[in-house]
Write a protein that holds these residues in place. Structure first.
Motif, PDB file in Angstrom:
ATOM      1  N   GLU A 244       0.966   3.780   1.796  1.00  0.00           N
ATOM      2  CA  GLU A 244       1.455   4.206   3.110  1.00  0.00           C
ATOM      3  C   GLU A 244       2.679   3.407   3.507  1.00  0.00           C
ATOM      4  OE1 GLU A 244      -3.069   4.219   4.708  1.00  0.00           O
ATOM      5  OE2 GLU A 244      -2.075   2.589   3.638  1.00  0.00           O
TER       6      GLU A 244
ATOM      7  N   THR B 288       0.857  -1.190   0.000  1.00  0.00           N
ATOM      8  CA  THR B 288       0.000   0.000   0.000  1.00  0.00           C
ATOM      9  C   THR B 288       0.896   1.244   0.000  1.00  0.00           C
ATOM     10  OG1 THR B 288      -0.060   0.085   2.399  1.00  0.00           O
ATOM     11  CG2 THR B 288      -1.762  -1.206   1.312  1.00  0.00           C
TER      12      THR B 288
ATOM     13  N   ARG C  79       5.692   4.389   1.506  1.00  0.00           N
ATOM     14  CA  ARG C  79       6.260   5.667   1.979  1.00  0.00           C
ATOM     15  C   ARG C  79       7.133   5.432   3.186  1.00  0.00           C
ATOM     16  NH1 ARG C  79       1.602   8.523   1.004  1.00  0.00           N
ATOM     17  NH2 ARG C  79       0.824   7.974   3.059  1.00  0.00           N
ATOM     18  N   ASN C  80       6.648   4.614   4.123  1.00  0.00           N
ATOM     19  CA  ASN C  80       7.421   4.368   5.337  1.00  0.00           C
ATOM     20  C   ASN C  80       8.705   3.616   5.055  1.00  0.00           C
ATOM     21  OD1 ASN C  80       5.750   5.614   7.209  1.00  0.00           O
ATOM     22  ND2 ASN C  80       4.334   3.908   7.118  1.00  0.00           N
TER      23      ASN C  80
ATOM     24  N   ARG D 138      -6.220   1.125  11.259  1.00  0.00           N
ATOM     25  CA  ARG D 138      -5.800   1.892  10.099  1.00  0.00           C
ATOM     26  C   ARG D 138      -5.535   3.345  10.457  1.00  0.00           C
ATOM     27  NH1 ARG D 138      -8.498   0.420   4.934  1.00  0.00           N
ATOM     28  NH2 ARG D 138      -6.561   0.091   3.831  1.00  0.00           N
TER      29      ARG D 138
ATOM     30  N   PRO E 284       4.095   2.913  11.864  1.00  0.00           N
ATOM     31  CA  PRO E 284       4.402   3.203  10.458  1.00  0.00           C
ATOM     32  C   PRO E 284       5.900   3.148  10.146  1.00  0.00           C
ATOM     33  CG  PRO E 284       2.970   4.893  11.387  1.00  0.00           C
ATOM     34  CD  PRO E 284       3.344   3.989  12.509  1.00  0.00           C
TER      35      PRO E 284
ATOM     36  N   TYR F  32      -2.290   3.591  12.103  1.00  0.00           N
ATOM     37  CA  TYR F  32      -1.203   3.418  11.140  1.00  0.00           C
ATOM     38  C   TYR F  32      -0.980   4.691  10.343  1.00  0.00           C
ATOM     39  CZ  TYR F  32       1.889   1.195   7.869  1.00  0.00           C
ATOM     40  OH  TYR F  32       2.997   0.864   7.133  1.00  0.00           O
ATOM     41  N   ARG F  33      -2.079   5.378  10.057  1.00  0.00           N
ATOM     42  CA  ARG F  33      -1.947   6.600   9.259  1.00  0.00           C
ATOM     43  C   ARG F  33      -1.543   7.792  10.106  1.00  0.00           C
ATOM     44  NH1 ARG F  33      -6.974   6.248   5.647  1.00  0.00           N
ATOM     45  NH2 ARG F  33      -6.352   4.686   4.122  1.00  0.00           N
TER      46      ARG F  33
END
Lengths: 322, 305, 533
Positions: free
Chosen positions: B44, B42, B47-48, C138, C120, C141-142
Motif C-alpha cells: 500500500e 508494504t 503504491r502511494n 489500517r 495514504p 489507511y486503506r
C-alpha cells in the motif's frame, strides 16, 4: 664529367627496409625501452606461471592474521592470513589481462574510428563525432549495471562451457571461476576507453591530412583505405602510443571501481586495483598491504612508460637519425 | 568560424535530446527503484509513493511529462532528497565542484605543461627522466592513495589542515593538490609526446636556422603544434574535472556534484541522474566545440569545415 | 612609534585574552560524525539512523528514555495510564509543553499528526508502526473508512490523548519512547508551506523548522553539517547542558577517523575494522563498543534446491566457527549468534541454540545424498558491496570448503540490484541483517511470518504464524516469552536463515564527552550529555 665511377661491392640492389623494420632497429638500440620491455615480459610470465609455485592465494590462516614480511611469507599476509605474494601474482593475471586486452580493444576501435572520421570530414565526421559525444555523456555506472543484469545468463553459460572445456582431460579453466564476468569486464571497459582515443586520433589525422605526402599518395591514386591505414595511421601513432600507456593504468584502476558495482572479479580473486584499495585503507597499520601491490603496480607502469616512450621515438620517422 | 560555431550549437540540441532520452529509458530498465529498501515497504505504501511521484503512469507519459518540464528548466524533485529539487541541488553543489575543478586544473596545467615541455626539450637527459618519473608517480599513485597520504602528513602529522570538510580556504589546498597532481601527470606525458612530434618538424629546424632564440622557437613555434594532443585530451578531461571527482569528494567530504553523479545512480534517483547527465553532456559538448576551435587556431593548416 | 617586538607582544596578549574569554564562556558544542546526509528532517518522511539521531535533538516523543536507552521516562507526556484490558492508553500531556515558536503543544496536535501519518497520499514508510497496532488505523489507511474520528485516537481535552489499540500490545510504550513515527509534527507550520498531506515541502529548512525537543535547527549545509542550538522553550531546558550540537555528514569512515584524530569530531559514527585493534591498544579511553540490537544472518531460499533440504541448511549452519569469525575477522566486539533472536532483549533470551558440530554436519550432508560434498552443485552466495560482507563471505566460503567440501561461489551485487534479488527471491543464499526498531523480542520474530514483506525466504510455517499472533494477544510477559521460546525453537530447527553474529557498533569518542552511553538502538537523549574539558 665524373671521375672513375666507384663500383659497389656487389651488383645486387640494396635490400630495402620497411619503416617497421627501421622502427624495430631503433627500438632495440634504446636501452631503457628494452629494459622496460624485458621487465614487462618477466612480470607477465611471473604472474602467468608464478601462482603454480607459490602458496595458495585463497587459503586463509585466521589465527595468523596480518603479519609483515617474514620467512614463511616473503611479502606478508593480509587480514585473513592469506599469503600476499601469491595474491599479488594471481591478481596480476587479472590486471595485466584486463589492462592489455581492454586497451588493445580500445586502441583498435578508437584508432580506426577516429581515423575514418578525421579523414572523411564533412557530414560523416560530424555524425561520427556527435555519436562519440553521446556515448561519452551517457552514465557509465548505469550502463555497467544494465550489462551485469542483462548479460548474467549468457555469462553463466560461458562459465559452464569453459568449465567443461578440457584439453585431453585437463580442465584448464577450472580454477578460474567467473571467466564470463571477466570477459564482460573487458567489454565494458573497452566500450568506454575507445572514445577518447578516437578523439585524439581524429585530431592527429586532421593535421596529417594536410601533409604533402598524403596529397602525393592521393595523386598516386591510392584508395582511401590504403591511405588511412598505411600512411596516415602509422604517422599518427606517436601520441596514440603515449595515450595507450596512459590508458592501461586507468583501466586497471577502473576495474577496482567496477568491483563496487559487482562487475569486478569475484572474491576471493582480486586484482591489483582492489589490493591497492584495500591496502590504502589500512596503510597505517599494515603498510605492506599497500606498499607491495602498489610497488609492483608502479613497476609495471614505469616499464610500460619507458617502453612506450621508446616505441614513440622508434616510430617517429623524423627523429634524429643516428 | 562563426558559422561553424553556430552550426555546432544547433547540433547540440538533438545530441542532448538523444542523451536525455537514452538515459531516461536506461535507468528504468535497471532493477531496483528509488523506493527499494532493506525493510520492505508494504504494497500500500509503495503504491502511494509511486502515485505521488507519478511513477505509476505509463512510461511514455512519464517521458513526455519530463520533457515538458525540462523545456521550462524544471528538473524535478530529487527522489532521494525529496524536499530539495534537482535544480537546487545542482545550484548548491556545482559551484563547489567548479571551484575545486578550476583550482586543480590550474595546478595540473602549471605543473604538467612545465614538466612536459622541459622533458621534451632536454630529451633523454636527467631532466627528462626526472620530470617523466615525477609524472609517472602521478599516474601510479591513485587519488585514493595520494589523498589519505597527504592528509596523514599535513593534517594529522603537521596539524596544519583539517582532515576533511570545505569550510575555510585551507580546506581547498589538499584536495586541489591531490586532484591536480594526477591530471598534471597526464598532461605532462601528453605534452612531452606532442612536443617531441613537433620538435622534429622541418619548420622548427628552419626557425632555428634563421637564428631564432630557443625560447622563441619553443613558445612561438613549437608549442602550438605540440599542444594538439593535450588539447584533444583536455576537452573531456575538463568536463570531468569540473563536475567533480567522486573519490576526492568522498575522501575530503566535499559537498560537490562529483559524488552525486555516482550516488544518484546507486540510489536510483531518476531525476537527479537525468539532471547530472544533462549537465555533464552540456559541458562535454561545449568543451568539445572549444577544443575543435582551439585546434584550428593552433594548427594553421586546418580549416573550419 | 611602536617597535615590531612591541606589536608582537601586544598581539600575543590580545590573543591570550580572547582565548581566556572563550574558555570562560564555556560553550559546550558537541560535534558528531553522523554517517550519510539525512534525506529530510520531517519525522514522518524518513527511515534511517542518521536522521533518527538528528530528530532526537529536534523533537521529543510522548515518552523518552534515560541515558541507557532502556528505562522509560516521561517526555511530552508527564504521566500515562493503561486500561486493565491493555487496549486503551491515556497520556497526560504537560501543561507547559510548547513548540519552539511558542505555540502551545496540545493533544489536537497529536491527532492531526497521526492523521497526517496515516494519510495514504503521504506515503510515510513507517506508517505501519501505527496502523499495525491502533484500532481502525489500517482501515483508514486503506481508504476503507474515511472518517478519522473512527480511528483509535481521541483528545478529550487539550492535555489528554487517548489511544485505543486492536489488541494488547505490550511493547507499545517502547515503540513510542524509541521511534520517531510517533512524534508530533507542527501541523500549523507545515500547512504554511503546502498541502498538509504532501511529503517533503520545504518546511524543514533552518528558520522554518519547528520542533518540541531540546534543540532547534540553526543551520543546514547539505553534505557538510547540520547545526542545532539549544531550545529555551523546551520543557526540560534546565537539564540540558549542551549549547550546540553539530552533526557532520561522514560518508567515508576512513576519512571520519582522520577527522577524529585532527580534533574535528568528538564522536564518530563508526570506526574502520583495521583501526579497532590499534585503538584498543593505544587509546582505549577513546574507544566505545556498543552491542547493537540486530542480528546478521544468511538467508536461505527454501524454494530452490539444494537449500530446500533442511539437512543441507543445517549442515551449513553447523560447519561454521562463529567464534573465529567474530574474533579474527570482525574484531569489533560482535558476539556469535546461535539463535535468531537477540539475547537479553527486554529480559528475553532464547534457550534453543545451535551447537556447532562439524562431524554432525558431515553426517547430515551425507544423509542428504552428498557425502563429502561430492555431487553437490555449487551454491551461490549473494552479498552487497561492502568490504565487511566480502570478508565474512570469504571466510565462510573457506570454512565450508574445508569442513564440508562444499563449493560456495560468491557474487557481489550493487545495493539496489541486491535488494531487487532479495525481493524477487532470485538467490540461493543471501547475506542479510535485521536491526530492531524497538526494544522487544517480537521484532525478531515478526519478519519470519508467512507473507511478511521482509521474509523473502519462501519459508512458511502455519504453526509459527499461529503462535506469533497468539503472542501479540498475550498480556502477561512471562507467558508471552514462553511462546517466543517456542518460536526460537522452530527457527533453529527449520533454519530459514543461518544466524551468524549479533551486531555491535564501534566508534571513537573523546573522553571529554560525558553521558553518551551505549544504547541498544543507538539513540542518545541529548539532555544527559555534556562536555567536560
Amino acid at each position: 664529367m665524373s671521375a672513375t665511377p666507384t663500383t659497389p661491392l656487389s651488383d645486387a640492389p640494396e635490400a630495402g627496409r620497411s619503416p617497421w623494420q627501421d622502427a624495430w632497429q631503433r627500438l632495440r638500440k634504446n636501452k631503457i625501452a628494452v629494459f622496460g620491455g624485458v621487465v614487462l615480459i618477466l612480470l607477465t610470465l611471473l604472474c602467468a606461471f608464478g601462482p603454480l609455485f607459490t602458496q595458495s592465494y585463497r587459503e586463509m590462516d585466521l589465527d595468523l592474521g596480518p603479519v609483515g614480511p617474514c620467512a614463511d611469507h616473503w611479502l606478508g599476509t593480509d587480514i585473513h592470513g592469506r599469503d600476499l605474494l601469491a595474491r599479488i601474482l594471481y591478481g596480476g593475471r587479472i590486471s595485466i589481462m584486463v589492462g592489455l586486452v581492454a586497451s588493445l580493444v580500445a586502441l583498435a576501435i578508437g584508432v580506426s574510428y577516429g581515423a575514418i572520421a578525421g579523414y572523411a570530414g564533412g557530414k560523416l565526421d560530424t555524425v561520427m563525432m556527435r555519436i562519440v559525444d553521446i556515448l561519452y555523456a551517457l552514465p557509465f555506472t548505469i550502463f555497467v549495471i544494465l550489462m551485469m543484469v542483462f548479460l548474467k545468463e549468457p555469462m553463466q553459460a560461458v562459465d559452464v562451457w569453459l568449465g567443461e572445456l578440457s584439453f585431453f582431460g585437463w580442465h584448464a579453466f577450472d580454477e578460474m571461476q567467473g571467466v564470463g564476468k571477466i570477459l564482460l569486464l573487458f567489454a565494458a571497459i573497452g566500450a568506454v576507453e575507445w572514445l577518447t582515443m578516437a578523439r585524439i586520433v581524429r585530431g592527429q589525422i586532421l593535421s596529417i591530412k594536410k601533409m604533402e605526402y598524403i596529397e602525393a599518395a592521393r595523386a598516386l591514386g591510392y584508395g582511401k583505405a590504403r591511405i588511412i591505414f598505411r600512411h596516415m595511421i602509422p604517422n599518427a601513432l606517436g601520441p596514440v602510443v603515449v595515450y595507450t600507456t596512459l590508458t592501461i593504468p586507468a583501466v586497471m584502476l577502473l576495474e577496482s571501481f567496477l568491483s563496487f558495482l559487482g562487475l569486478g572479479v569475484d572474491a576471493p580473486m582480486s586484482s591489483w586495483g582492489t589490493l591497492i584499495k584495500d591496502g590504502a585503507e589500512k596503510m597505517e597499520e599494515y603498510w605492506w598491504l599497500l606498499v607491495f601491490p602498489g610497488g609492483i603496480f608502479s613497476l609495471t607502469l614505469f616499464s610500460l612508460n619507458f617502453l612506450g616512450d621508446g616505441l614513440r621515438d622508434a616510430l617517429d620517422v623524423r627523429s634524429a637519425k643516428d | 568560424m562563426f558559422r561553424f560555431i553556430a552550426r555546432r550549437l544547433l547540433e547540440t540540441i538533438p545530441v542532448l535530446l538523444i542523451i536525455v532520452s537514452a538515459t531516461f529509458f536506461m535507468i528504468r530498465f535497471v532493477p531496483g527503484g528509488p523506493f527499494t529498501a532493506e525493510k520492505a515497504v508494504t504494497p500500500e505504501i509503495l503504491r502511494n509513493l509511486e502515485a505521488h511521484y507519478g511513477l505509476n503512469q505509463p512510461l511514455h507519459r512519464q517521458y513526455f511529462d519530463y520533457l515538458g518540464k525540462l523545456a521550462h528548466g524544471d528538473l524535478g524533485p530529487s527522489f532521494k532528497y525529496p524536499n530539495r529539487t534537482v535544480n537546487e541541488i545542482i545550484a548548491d553543489k556545482l559551484p563547489v565542484s567548479l571551484e575545486l575543478g578550476l583550482l586543480s586544473l590550474g595546478i595540473a596545467l602549471a605543473l604538467g605543461l612545465t614538466a612536459g615541455i622541459i622533458a621534451s626539450i632536454w630529451k633523454n637527459t636527467w631532466l627528462d627522466y626526472t620530470a617523466s618519473s615525477l609524472a609517472m608517480i602521478g599516474i601510479c599513485v591513485p587519488t585514493f592513495v595520494l589523498g589519505p597520504l597527504l592528509v596523514l602528513f599535513f593534517a594529522i602529522h603537521l596539524g596544519r589542515f583539517n582532515a576533511s570538510g570545505w569550510y575555510d580556504w585551507q580546506d581547498r589546498v589538499l584536495p586541489a593538490l591531490t586532484l591536480g597532481c594526477v591530471y598534471a601527470a597526464y598532461i605532462a606525458r601528453l605534452t612531452r609526446g606532442g612536443m617531441l612530434e613537433v620538435l622534429n618538424q622541418d619548420y622548427i629546424r628552419t626557425a632555428r636556422a634563421k637564428g631564432a632564440s630557443e625560447l622563441r622557437v619553443i613558445f612561438k613555434h613549437a608549442l602550438r603544434g605540440g599542444l594538439l594532443p593535450v588539447v584533444s585530451f583536455l576537452g573531456p578531461a575538463i568536463a570531468g574535472i569540473l563536475t567533480g571527482s567522486f573519490v576526492i569528494e568522498t575522501i575530503f567530504q566535499i559537498p560537490g556534484l562529483g559524488r552525486e553523479f555516482v550516488t544518484s545512480a546507486f540510489n536510483r534517483d531518476y531525476t537527479l541522474v537525468l539532471g547530472t547527465v544533462l549537465l555533464y553532456a552540456t559541458l562535454i559538448v561545449t568543451l568539445n566545440l572549444v577544443v575543435d576551435v582551439v585546434q584550428v587556431w593552433l594548427n594553421p593548416k586546418l580549416k573550419f569545415e | 612609534m611602536p617597535t615590531v617586538p612591541a606589536i608582537a607582544r601586544f598581539l600575543r596578549l590580545g590573543l591570550a585574552m580572547i582565548g581566556a574569554a572563550l574558555a570562560l564562556s564555556g560553550q559546550q558544542i558537541l560535534r558528531l560524525g553522523n554517517g550519510t546526509e539525512p534525506q529530510d528532517l520531517d519525522p514522518q518522511a524518513v527511515t534511517g539512523l542518521p536522521e533518527h539521531k538528528i530528530l532526537m535533538a529536534l523533537f521529543e516523543g510522548l515518552l523518552s528514555t534515560d541515558a541507557t536507552g532502556q528505562k522509560l521516562e516521561p517526555g511530552i507526556a508527564e504521566s500515562w495510564d493503561i486500561s486493565p484490558d491493555g487496549l486503551v492508553y491515556t497520556f497526560h500531556l504537560r501543561k507547559d509543553a510548547q513548540w519552539s515558536d511558542g505555540t502551545p503543544l496540545t493533544s489536537a496536535d497529536y491527532i492531526q499528526s497521526y492523521r497526517r501519518m496515516l494519510t495514504p497520499e503521504l506515503g510515510a514508510e513507517y506508517a505501519y508502526l501505527i496502523f499495525n497496532f491502533v484500532a481502525g488505523a489500517r482501515e483508514y489507511y486503506r481508504g476503507e473508512i474515511t472518517d478519522f474520528d473512527q480511528v483509535g485516537f481521541k483528545a478529550p481535552d487539550p492535555h489528554t490523548l487517548q489511544v485505543t489499540l486492536k489488541q494488547p500490545t505490550p511493547f507499545l510504550l517502547s515503540i513510542i519512547a524509541s521511534h520517531y513515527a510517533w512524534y508530533a509534527v507542527p501541523v500549523h507550520v507545515i500547512s504554511k508551506f503546502g498541502p498538509i498531506d504532501r511529503k517533503n515541502t520545504p518546511w524543514t529548512r533552518p528558520g522554518r523548522l519547528v520542533g518540541n525537543g531540546p534543540f532547534v535547527l540553526k543551520e543546514w549545509l547539505p553534505n557538510q553539517r547540520i547545526e542545532v542550538v539549544r531550545n529555551p522553550r523546551y520543557w526540560d531546558a534546565a537539564r540540558v547542558k549542551l549549547d550546540e550540537v553539530h552533526f557532520y555528514a561522514t560518508e567515508d569512515i576512513a576519512a571520519e577517523e582522520r577527522m577524529f584524530r585532527t580534533g574535528q569530531l568528538d564522536i564518530t559514527y563508526e570506526l574502520p575494522n583495521s583501526k579497532i585493534d590499534v585503538y584498543r591498544r593505544e587509546r582505549p579511553e577513546s574507544l566505545q563498543t556498543t552491542p547493537y540490537l540486530g542480528v546478521y544472518f544468511y538467508r536461505c531460499n527454501v524454494t530452490r534446491p539444494p537449500l530446500n533440504d533442511k539437512r543441507i541448511r543445517r549442515a551449513l549452519a553447523l560447519a561454521v566457527n562463529r567464534d573465529t569469525l567474530v574474533k579474527r575477522v570482525l574484531r569489533g566486539g560482535q558476539s556469535p549468534a546461535y539463535a535468531m533472536s537477540h539475547p537479553d532483549c527486554a529480559g528475553y533470551s532464547a534457550q534453543a541454540q545451535l551447537t556447532e558440530d562439524i562431524a554432525e554436519a558431515k553426517r547430515l550432508l551425507a544423509e542428504a545424498g552428498y557425502p563429502g560434498g561430492k555431487g553437490l552443485p555449487p551454491i551461490e552466495l549473494l552479498y552487497n558491496t561492502s568490504e565487511n560482507h566480502r570478508a565474512i563471505a570469504e571466510t565462510l566460503q573457506a570454512m565450508w570448503r574445508k569442513n564440508l567440501g562444499v563449493d560456495v561461489r560468491l557474487t557481489n551485487q550493487e545495493w539496489k540490484v541486491y535488494l531487487d534479488s532479495q525481493h524477487t527471491m532470485n538467490f540461493q543464499l543471501q547475506r542479510s541483517g535485521w536491526i530492531a526498531d524497538y526494544i522487544d523480542p517480537h521484532v525478531f520474530f515478526e519478519l519470519w511470518e508467512t507473507d511478511n514483506g521482509n521474509n523473502n525466504s519462501g519459508w512458511s510455517n502455519p504453526e509459527y504464524d499461529r503462535l506469533l499472533h497468539e503472542a501479540l494477544r498475550t498480556a502477561d510477559t512471562a507467558a508471552r516469552y514462553a511462546i517466543y521460546q517456542k518460536l526460537d525453537a522452530i527457527l533453529i530447527d527449520e533454519l530459514p536463515a543461518i544466524p551468524l553474529y549479533y551486531y555491535s557498533k564501534t566508534n571513537a569518542m573523546h573522553p571529554r564527552v560525558k553521558g553518551y552511553l551505549p544504547t541498544p538502538l543507538d539513540g542518545h537523549p541529548y539532555k544527559y550529555i555534556s562536555i567536560q574539558d
